[in-house]
Structure formats: C-alpha cells, structure tokens
Design a protein around this motif. Structure first.
Motif, mmCIF file in Angstrom:
data_model
loop_
_atom_site.group_PDB
_atom_site.id
_atom_site.type_symbol
_atom_site.label_atom_id
_atom_site.label_comp_id
_atom_site.label_asym_id
_atom_site.label_seq_id
_atom_site.Cartn_x
_atom_site.Cartn_y
_atom_site.Cartn_z
ATOM 1 N N GLU A 200 0.831 -1.205 0.000
ATOM 2 C CA GLU A 200 0.000 0.000 0.000
ATOM 3 C C GLU A 200 0.865 1.254 0.000
ATOM 4 O OE1 GLU A 200 -2.462 -0.493 3.423
ATOM 5 O OE2 GLU A 200 -4.006 -1.635 2.343
ATOM 6 N N ASP A 201 1.945 1.211 0.779
ATOM 7 C CA ASP A 201 2.847 2.363 0.839
ATOM 8 C C ASP A 201 3.532 2.589 -0.504
ATOM 9 O OD1 ASP A 201 4.443 4.399 2.342
ATOM 10 O OD2 ASP A 201 6.074 3.049 1.802
ATOM 11 N N VAL A 202 4.023 1.510 -1.123
ATOM 12 C CA VAL A 202 4.699 1.637 -2.423
ATOM 13 C C VAL A 202 3.710 2.116 -3.492
ATOM 14 C CG1 VAL A 202 5.913 0.385 -4.249
ATOM 15 C CG2 VAL A 202 6.432 -0.095 -1.849
ATOM 16 N N ALA A 203 2.514 1.532 -3.498
ATOM 17 C CA ALA A 203 1.507 1.915 -4.500
ATOM 18 C C ALA A 203 1.096 3.377 -4.343
ATOM 19 C CB ALA A 203 0.291 1.010 -4.388
ATOM 20 N N ALA A 204 1.035 3.860 -3.113
ATOM 21 C CA ALA A 204 0.673 5.261 -2.881
ATOM 22 C C ALA A 204 1.716 6.204 -3.457
ATOM 23 C CB ALA A 204 0.497 5.508 -1.384
ATOM 24 N N ARG A 205 2.966 5.740 -3.526
ATOM 25 C CA ARG A 205 4.049 6.593 -4.016
ATOM 26 C C ARG A 205 4.189 6.550 -5.537
ATOM 27 N NH1 ARG A 205 9.055 4.716 -0.509
ATOM 28 N NH2 ARG A 205 10.097 6.384 -1.693
ATOM 29 N N CYS A 206 3.726 5.475 -6.167
ATOM 30 C CA CYS A 206 3.905 5.384 -7.624
ATOM 31 C C CYS A 206 2.593 5.304 -8.395
ATOM 32 C CB CYS A 206 4.776 4.178 -7.980
ATOM 33 S SG CYS A 206 4.032 2.575 -7.603
ATOM 34 N N ASP A 207 1.492 5.025 -7.698
ATOM 35 C CA ASP A 207 0.176 4.849 -8.319
ATOM 36 C C ASP A 207 0.209 3.819 -9.448
ATOM 37 O OD1 ASP A 207 -2.513 5.120 -8.530
ATOM 38 O OD2 ASP A 207 -2.469 6.990 -9.684
ATOM 39 N N GLU A 208 0.923 2.731 -9.204
ATOM 40 C CA GLU A 208 0.906 1.583 -10.104
ATOM 41 C C GLU A 208 0.588 0.342 -9.270
ATOM 42 O OE1 GLU A 208 0.908 1.910 -13.180
ATOM 43 O OE2 GLU A 208 1.997 3.777 -13.644
ATOM 44 N N THR A 209 0.303 -0.769 -9.933
ATOM 45 C CA THR A 209 -0.058 -1.991 -9.223
ATOM 46 C C THR A 209 1.171 -2.619 -8.568
ATOM 47 O OG1 THR A 209 -1.875 -2.397 -10.759
ATOM 48 C CG2 THR A 209 -1.109 -4.266 -9.463
ATOM 49 N N VAL A 210 1.028 -3.007 -7.311
ATOM 50 C CA VAL A 210 2.122 -3.592 -6.548
ATOM 51 C C VAL A 210 1.696 -4.981 -6.050
ATOM 52 C CG1 VAL A 210 3.633 -3.339 -4.542
ATOM 53 C CG2 VAL A 210 2.915 -1.313 -5.846
ATOM 54 N N HIS A 211 2.590 -5.956 -6.228
ATOM 55 C CA HIS A 211 2.327 -7.324 -5.784
ATOM 56 C C HIS A 211 3.385 -7.773 -4.792
ATOM 57 C CE1 HIS A 211 0.318 -7.472 -9.836
ATOM 58 N NE2 HIS A 211 -0.572 -8.174 -9.146
ATOM 59 N N VAL A 212 3.014 -8.685 -3.910
ATOM 60 C CA VAL A 212 3.952 -9.456 -3.095
ATOM 61 C C VAL A 212 3.637 -10.922 -3.355
ATOM 62 C CG1 VAL A 212 4.806 -9.982 -0.784
ATOM 63 C CG2 VAL A 212 4.054 -7.655 -1.340
ATOM 64 N N ALA A 213 4.677 -11.721 -3.632
ATOM 65 C CA ALA A 213 4.469 -13.120 -4.000
ATOM 66 C C ALA A 213 5.482 -14.020 -3.318
ATOM 67 C CB ALA A 213 4.561 -13.293 -5.517
ATOM 68 N N VAL A 214 5.118 -15.286 -3.194
ATOM 69 C CA VAL A 214 6.020 -16.309 -2.647
ATOM 70 C C VAL A 214 6.164 -17.416 -3.678
ATOM 71 C CG1 VAL A 214 5.446 -15.793 -0.245
ATOM 72 C CG2 VAL A 214 4.118 -17.514 -1.493
ATOM 73 N N LEU A 215 7.232 -18.184 -3.528
ATOM 74 C CA LEU A 215 7.514 -19.278 -4.450
ATOM 75 C C LEU A 215 6.826 -20.549 -3.969
ATOM 76 C CD1 LEU A 215 9.213 -19.745 -7.035
ATOM 77 C CD2 LEU A 215 11.085 -20.507 -5.542
ATOM 78 N N ASP A 216 6.206 -21.260 -4.909
ATOM 79 C CA ASP A 216 5.546 -22.535 -4.613
ATOM 80 C C ASP A 216 5.920 -23.508 -5.724
ATOM 81 O OD1 ASP A 216 3.946 -24.573 -3.676
ATOM 82 O OD2 ASP A 216 2.086 -23.732 -4.469
ATOM 83 N N GLY A 217 6.968 -24.308 -5.491
ATOM 84 C CA GLY A 217 7.450 -25.189 -6.548
ATOM 85 C C GLY A 217 8.045 -24.372 -7.678
ATOM 86 N N HIS A 218 7.520 -24.542 -8.905
ATOM 87 C CA HIS A 218 7.987 -23.720 -10.023
ATOM 88 C C HIS A 218 6.948 -22.662 -10.389
ATOM 89 C CE1 HIS A 218 5.753 -27.066 -11.883
ATOM 90 N NE2 HIS A 218 5.449 -26.218 -12.843
ATOM 91 N N HIS A 219 6.083 -22.339 -9.421
ATOM 92 C CA HIS A 219 5.088 -21.280 -9.595
ATOM 93 C C HIS A 219 5.294 -20.210 -8.522
ATOM 94 C CE1 HIS A 219 3.083 -24.407 -11.960
ATOM 95 N NE2 HIS A 219 2.360 -23.439 -12.497
ATOM 96 N N VAL A 220 4.671 -19.059 -8.735
ATOM 97 C CA VAL A 220 4.559 -18.051 -7.688
ATOM 98 C C VAL A 220 3.089 -17.897 -7.333
ATOM 99 C CG1 VAL A 220 6.641 -16.740 -8.228
ATOM 100 C CG2 VAL A 220 4.508 -16.190 -9.404
ATOM 101 N N VAL A 221 2.855 -17.557 -6.070
ATOM 102 C CA VAL A 221 1.503 -17.292 -5.589
ATOM 103 C C VAL A 221 1.483 -15.879 -5.046
ATOM 104 C CG1 VAL A 221 -0.310 -17.958 -3.980
ATOM 105 C CG2 VAL A 221 1.151 -19.720 -5.000
ATOM 106 N N TYR A 222 0.537 -15.077 -5.526
ATOM 107 C CA TYR A 222 0.422 -13.706 -5.044
ATOM 108 C C TYR A 222 -0.287 -13.702 -3.695
ATOM 109 C CZ TYR A 222 1.759 -12.369 -9.757
ATOM 110 O OH TYR A 222 2.446 -12.221 -10.942
#
Length: 261
Positions: A92-114
C-alpha cells in the motif's frame, strides 16, 4: 520529533552490536565500538544483565552474550508476524508513491503465488488477484525468487527436456536462457518482466528477506508498457528496492548491502 532517552538508546546500541557478530563481547569492546565511557558501559551492561537481555559467560575477563529475554521477545514477534498482512501494508505504501499496481508473491514449486496486491487508481491497470498462481519463469517476482536458489535447486524445479510454457511471445522458454538471466539477476539484485506474463505489462521486482537472511518473498511494481520509459525505469527500481528493504526489516532481516546500481 518526539524526544528520545539517551540511556535507552545506548542500551539498544549495546544489544545491536550482536547483530554483526556471533562472538561474546567484553565491556572494553562495547566502549570502544560505541565510543562510550567505561563507567557508562558498566552501568548499562549490569542493567541489561539484571533484566535478562545480556548474560555474563566469563568472569575474568568479563565477557557477555545475548540473554534469554531477547529470544523470548523475538519469539513473540515471530509468532505474531503475518507475511501477507505485512506485505499488504508495504504494498500500500509503495503503490501510494507510484500509483501503479504492486504485488507481493512467494515461491511454490515452479510457480509463484500472489499473497498481496494493491491496485493502481489509473484507468489502465493490471488484471490479477491474490491467490493466483503463475509460472515463476515468466514473472519478475518468480525470476527474483528463483535467483535466490542455487542452480541445482532451480534445475530441480524445472522440466529437464521440455521447453518452458510460453505465455506471450516474449516469455523465456529455454531453461539455459533462463539460467543465464537468473545469474544476471543475482548480480543486479532486481528482476524484470518485459511483457513475459502479460504482453502489455512491464514489471520490476526485488527480494524480501527474513531474519535468517533467506529470500522468502518478492515485491514487484507492474506498469502498463505504455507508461514505462527510461526515466521511470530508474524510479521504479529505486522504489521497489526500498519497498523490499522495508518489508525485510519488518520480517527481522539485517540490512543487505548496497542497493543495485
């Protein structure tokens, strides 16, 4: 700014010396490293010992290490830590500063999960959702997290003789080419996705570390390619690195060197 108490700050300085060493320290080393009078150090150390934050491990010469009270406080903090919640707050803090979409993701095998997402307020924005899975090789967050693994660990997660699935014409489908890019990411400290998972979206990502200095997540800024240029490239990189460092600190990580050039 609210007034701080010098004695408390000095006591915290003594404890924080142990962030950079596994060794036991003496009052002389405390005084030398912090530039404090020995009498002040003795008073502070005695107070910390009496409260369980330091433990005396030898009498002559006197040496100290962290006490059990530090472990107890850290355990309470760790038990109450929620990566998704903390990630959302930083996003939320990063998005407020750039007004673009921001994601946080973790690794799950050979995929990522947001696990967290904050949308841009602009009319043109990225369509994605918390809980969605994508192949790691075609996303900035995924490549960033793969780069945190050893080459053998990366190989174990990818097909040996098959091309990687293509999501757009820009997707990397060769394992060898992906390995070369991961090596570059390890050097640069940031990863890019130039229309590899969404044809019209460019992303930049940085790693998030926990208290064990392990990369446990990645944060990214996703921008429609029509809004991406050389000037914004530098700004997005600086912002995503700052966001990753902020989230890492909240997870208990020690600072990780200099930001990427």
């Amino acid at each position: 700014m609210a007034r701080t108490v010098p004695a408390v700050s000095r006591a915290m300085d003594i404890l924080e010396l142990f962030l950079d060493t596994d060794a036991e320290l003496s009052p002389r080393e405390f005084a030398t490293r912090l530039g404090l009078p020995r009498t002040t150090v003795f008073e502070l150390v005695n107070t910390l010992v009496s409260r369980g934050y330091l433990k005396r491990v030898s009498a002559e010469p006197a040496r100290y290490r962290l006490g059990v009270r530090v472990f107890q406080l850290g355990s309470v903090y760790s038990d109450r830590l929620d990566l998704a919640r903390e990630g959302r707050a930083v996003a939320e803090d990063v998005a407020a500063r750039c007004d673009e979409t921001v994601h946080v993701a973790v690794l799950d095998g050979h995929h990522v999960v947001y696990i967290a997402k904050v949308d841009s307020t602009r009319s043109v924005r990225m369509v994605s959702a918390v809980g969605r899975r994508l192949p790691a090789h075609c996303t900035a967050v995924g490549k960033m997290l793969l780069a945190g693994l050893s080459p053998d660990a990366v190989r174990a997660r990818l097909p040996e003789d098959e091309p990687l699935p293509a999501w757009t014409p820009n997707t990397i489908t060769s394992v060898r080419r992906l390995e070369r890019e991961l090596e570059k990411i390890r050097i640069d400290g940031v990863a890019f996705d130039h229309g590899e998972s969404h044809a019209d979206v460019t992303c930049v990502s940085a790693p998030v570390f926990d208290h064990r200095s392990e990369a446990v997540a990645a944060i990214s800024i996703s921008v429609p390619t029509s809004r991406w240029d050389q000037k914004s490239d530098t700004a997005w990189v600086e912002l995503v690195v700052e966001g990753a460092a902020q989230l890492s600190r909240q997870l208990g990580a020690v600072e990780h060197g200099d930001p990427p050039s």
